[in-house]
Design a protein around this motif. Structure first.
Motif, short mmCIF file in Angstrom:
data_model
loop_
_atom_site.label_atom_id
_atom_site.label_comp_id
_atom_site.label_asym_id
_atom_site.label_seq_id
_atom_site.Cartn_x
_atom_site.Cartn_y
_atom_site.Cartn_z
N ARG A 39 0.38 -1.52 -0.09
CA ARG A 39 -0.67 0.28 -0.10
C ARG A 39 0.65 1.56 -0.14
O ARG A 39 0.48 2.34 -0.65
N MET A 40 1.77 1.08 1.05
CA MET A 40 3.67 2.25 1.02
C MET A 40 3.33 2.39 -0.59
O MET A 40 3.42 3.77 -1.25
N ARG A 41 3.80 1.57 -0.98
CA ARG A 41 4.40 1.53 -2.38
C ARG A 41 3.28 2.62 -3.97
O ARG A 41 4.13 3.23 -4.31
N GLN A 42 1.82 1.98 -3.61
CA GLN A 42 0.58 2.81 -4.05
C GLN A 42 0.48 4.71 -3.91
O GLN A 42 1.02 4.63 -4.98
N ASN A 178 -8.10 18.33 5.97
CA ASN A 178 -8.34 17.62 4.39
C ASN A 178 -8.08 18.45 3.70
O ASN A 178 -7.81 18.79 2.20
N ARG A 179 -8.26 20.09 3.37
CA ARG A 179 -7.41 20.66 2.63
C ARG A 179 -5.87 20.38 2.56
O ARG A 179 -5.14 20.95 1.14
N LYS A 203 3.95 6.51 8.79
CA LYS A 203 2.91 6.52 9.48
C LYS A 203 1.93 6.64 8.96
O LYS A 203 0.56 7.16 9.63
N SER A 204 1.88 8.17 7.88
CA SER A 204 0.64 8.75 7.19
C SER A 204 -0.24 7.04 6.94
O SER A 204 -1.14 8.08 6.53
N THR A 205 0.58 6.20 6.48
CA THR A 205 -0.63 4.86 5.62
C THR A 205 -0.66 4.16 7.20
O THR A 205 -1.83 4.06 6.21
N ARG A 210 -3.06 7.18 3.61
CA ARG A 210 -2.86 8.59 2.46
C ARG A 210 -1.86 8.54 1.68
O ARG A 210 -0.42 8.53 3.05
N PRO A 211 -1.18 9.14 0.83
CA PRO A 211 0.19 9.91 1.01
C PRO A 211 0.73 10.64 1.85
O PRO A 211 -0.06 11.80 2.03
#
Length: 433
Positions: A39-42, A178-179, A203-205, A210-211
């Motif tokens: 998922r991180m690679r995506q 979110n913005r 950590k974001s994943t 999300r990226p």
């Protein structure tokens, strides 16, 4: 003793202290990471890396990820860092106590605060409030380990984007976050791709799936006169503050660098300052390339550029600024003015395209070449006679180009551009969009 023999043995050493290291098997805290690699690679594929192409930071990141086979050990045994907010229950290894979210604690010196919860270590099930269970549990023993450095640093994009406020409902909260997220850009060096960048994206994943960023800018390393990476431990580094302050109050800068085999090199500069330093960094190497840090060369190659552009602005200040710089004079512009305006229009296009691609190198080189070449050495020499005789077209052309050149230059040298534009045109080039 049956026999004694000398044998050579390879012993790993630390990079900074060059001290022997020993690997010990100890219990640590971990964050799961192996299950989200795909998922991180995506997410990584959706981000724009600068520079792009073979051998860039993205490939280094993906190569590092190929070798990840265990989860992330986040605990360390150090004297100072952010404490791990956990208490153990004396005599019962199956339970731990955690404080309320967002509460900073020092477990090694204080007990669980109000609102703490008791968890089952194996299942992570919430067993209830510590206040209610305290009499049934053994004495709380605070964790003495601290977090890995990157456990904190990997919060950087979440922090600047307002993640904490979104959880607490402050201001517009979630709408603002979110913005602002994914964060617009991460700028960093290539040597910490496998740490700061990777753990931030991890950590974001894990938290948001999300990226972490829209753009990732990965720059090269500062090198000494012998082509080696500068570092404090090697004694070949130059403190950035000393370069920025070089020339302040008339004080020159002097540096002694230690090189290989005991070689010493002394460098000296009379005046550099922050704007000259910025211009050097922008012009001297493309993003991603290693760059040589030599204060003597910084002063010799770039201080004169700023001096020349300052002199052009001072020269222009003796001629009144036309009331409307956005509309050409009613009189037909001479061929020389049309030529320099056409060259400047091409510069606008070139610099704008470069900035959009985060190519500060090409933009700053083009601005430097135009300002110290075509504008000062060619057009100004042609137009001086007309300027001194009060020609309207030449005055309009000079001020129009200088005003807009300062605007283009402001991302590279904001203080320099702000001062001249505010002084001449009563509006800061930094504020113009």
């Amino acid at each position: 003793i049956a026999g004694i023999a000398e044998r050579e043995q390879e012993v790993p050493v630390s990079e900074r202290g060059n001290n022997p290291t020993e690997i010990l098997l100890l219990k640590e805290w971990y964050v799961r990471q192996t299950h989200v690699q795909d998922r991180m690679r995506q997410h990584i594929d959706s981000m724009d890396f600068v520079p792009c192409g073979n051998g860039n930071g993205k490939q280094a990141l993906l190569n590092w990820m190929k070798n990840i086979t265990i989860d992330w050990p986040i605990s360390r045994r150090r004297w100072y860092h952010t404490e791990i907010p956990i208490w153990y229950v004396e005599g019962d290894e199956t339970k731990v106590i955690i404080p309320p979210a967002g509460t900073y604690v020092q477990p090694w010196r204080e007990g669980p605060p109000g609102g703490s919860r008791v968890l089952d270590r194996a299942t992570r099930m919430d067993l209830g409030a510590y206040a209610s269970l305290a009499t049934e549990l053994g004495r709380p023993v605070g964790e003495e380990k601290v977090f890995d450095t990157w456990m904190d640093s990997s919060n950087s994009n979440l922090f600047v984007s307002g993640y904490a406020e979104s959880l607490e409902g402050l201001g517009a909260g979630a709408a603002d976050f979110n913005r602002a997220f994914p964060t617009g850009i991460r700028t960093q060096g290539k040597e910490i791709v496998r740490t700061w960048l990777y753990y931030t994206l991890l950590k974001s994943t894990l938290l948001l799936d999300r990226p972490g960023f829209r753009h990732v800018w990965i720059d090269g390393l500062g090198m000494d006169p012998w082509g080696h990476k500068m570092s404090k431990s090697s004694g070949n580094g130059i403190d950035a503050d000393s370069v920025l302050e070089c020339g302040a109050a008339g004080r020159p800068g002097m540096w002694k660098l230690r090189g290989p085999e005991g070689k010493l090199k002394q460098l000296k500069a009379q005046k550099i300052g922050s704007e000259c330093f910025r211009l050097w960094k922008a012009c001297d190497a493309k993003v991603g390339e290693d760059f040589s840090i030599d204060p003597e060369q910084i002063e010799a190659n770039y201080f004169g550029v700023l001096t020349k552009m300052f002199n052009i602005a001072r020269f222009a200040s003796q001629f009144p600024v036309p009331e409307d710089l956005d509309t050409a004079p009613s009189a037909a512009l001479p061929a020389g003015d049309r030529w320099i305006l056409a060259e400047f229009a091409a510069l606008l296009q070139e610099v704008g395209t470069a900035y959009q691609a985060f190519d500060i190198f090409s933009a700053s080189r083009a601005l430097k070449s135009f300002g110290t070449g075509l504008l000062s050495s060619h057009w100004l020499e042609l137009a001086k006679t007309r300027l001194y005789t009060g020609d309207v077209c030449s005055k309009w052309t000079l001020h129009r180009i200088l005003r807009d050149w300062l605007t283009l230059f402001s991302p590279v040298c904001p203080i320099f551009s702000h001062y001249l534009s505010e002084t001449l045109y009563h509006r800061s080039a930094v504020d113009i969009r």
